[in-house]
Scaffold this motif. Structure first.
Motif, mmCIF file in Angstrom:
data_model
loop_
_atom_site.group_PDB
_atom_site.id
_atom_site.type_symbol
_atom_site.label_atom_id
_atom_site.label_comp_id
_atom_site.label_asym_id
_atom_site.label_seq_id
_atom_site.Cartn_x
_atom_site.Cartn_y
_atom_site.Cartn_z
ATOM 1 N N ASN A 146 -49.745 44.131 -48.358
ATOM 2 C CA ASN A 146 -48.525 43.340 -48.250
ATOM 3 C C ASN A 146 -47.588 43.792 -49.365
ATOM 4 O OD1 ASN A 146 -46.518 41.392 -48.564
ATOM 5 N ND2 ASN A 146 -47.845 39.740 -47.888
ATOM 6 N N ARG B 214 -43.358 47.840 -46.712
ATOM 7 C CA ARG B 214 -44.596 48.214 -46.028
ATOM 8 C C ARG B 214 -45.577 47.059 -45.898
ATOM 9 N NH1 ARG B 214 -45.843 51.603 -42.934
ATOM 10 N NH2 ARG B 214 -47.549 52.640 -43.942
ATOM 11 N N GLN B 215 -46.112 46.915 -44.706
ATOM 12 C CA GLN B 215 -47.225 46.009 -44.420
ATOM 13 C C GLN B 215 -48.121 46.707 -43.415
ATOM 14 O OE1 GLN B 215 -46.006 42.049 -43.249
ATOM 15 N NE2 GLN B 215 -46.204 41.443 -45.381
#
Length: 167
Positions: free
Chosen positions: A33, A27-28
């Motif tokens: 981050n 996931r970003q």
């Protein structure tokens, strides 16, 4: 479609914590981050007992926000299809946006985890110990009892208090 041989291999090869770490890693969004978060958590395993990455969980859920998060997660998982990097079609990734970390209630551990929240530029960082006024009294008592007794197990002679830090 579920590939049972692949699932068996994954189940035998990885712990639930490693599976959640993989979800965080992917996931970003905004300033989040996932790769950095997992790198930091992996280098500081002394600070935490476990973590969970999901949609927010609201105790006083008058508007059904927790259930809505579950629905969003189920829909994203139902519609996910592996796509090549060059594809113009991209399906929604696992939609988690809230990280919950279970840790011992020790000032040094909690403060270092709060510092990580600053490093990660988390929108908010909260510490929950089961005494939050938002929880009904019965829920407060159950949460506190579970946190105190559950972190190190029932067979441990030393009492341990725990908190959950939410990012």
């Amino acid at each position: 479609m579920l590939d049972l041989s692949k699932i068996q291999l994954i189940a035998q090869s990885y712990s639930p914590q490693e599976l959640f770490a993989a979800l965080v890693w992917q996931r970003q969004f905004n300033r989040f981050n996932g790769e950095q978060v997992i790198t930091d958590l992996a280098s500081r395993t002394d600070l935490w007992a476990s973590f969970l990455f999901t949609k927010p969980i609201f105790a006083p859920d008058e508007n059904g926000l927790s259930f809505s998060g579950v629905i969003d997660t189920l829909l994203a998982m139902a519609n996910y299809r592996p796509m090549s990097e060059t594809s113009i079609i991209h399906f929604v990734a696992y939609p988690a946006d809230t990280l919950y970390i279970l840790t011992q209630n020790e000032d040094t551990k909690v403060s270092q985890l709060l510092d990580l929240g600053k490093k990660w530029q988390a929108d908010s960082v909260e510490v929950t110990d089961g005494t939050n006024e938002e929880y009904a009294f019965g829920l407060q008592r159950r949460l506190k009892t579970r946190l105190e007794g559950g972190l190190l197990g029932e067979n441990v002679q030393q009492d341990s208090d725990a908190v959950i830090i939410t990012y």
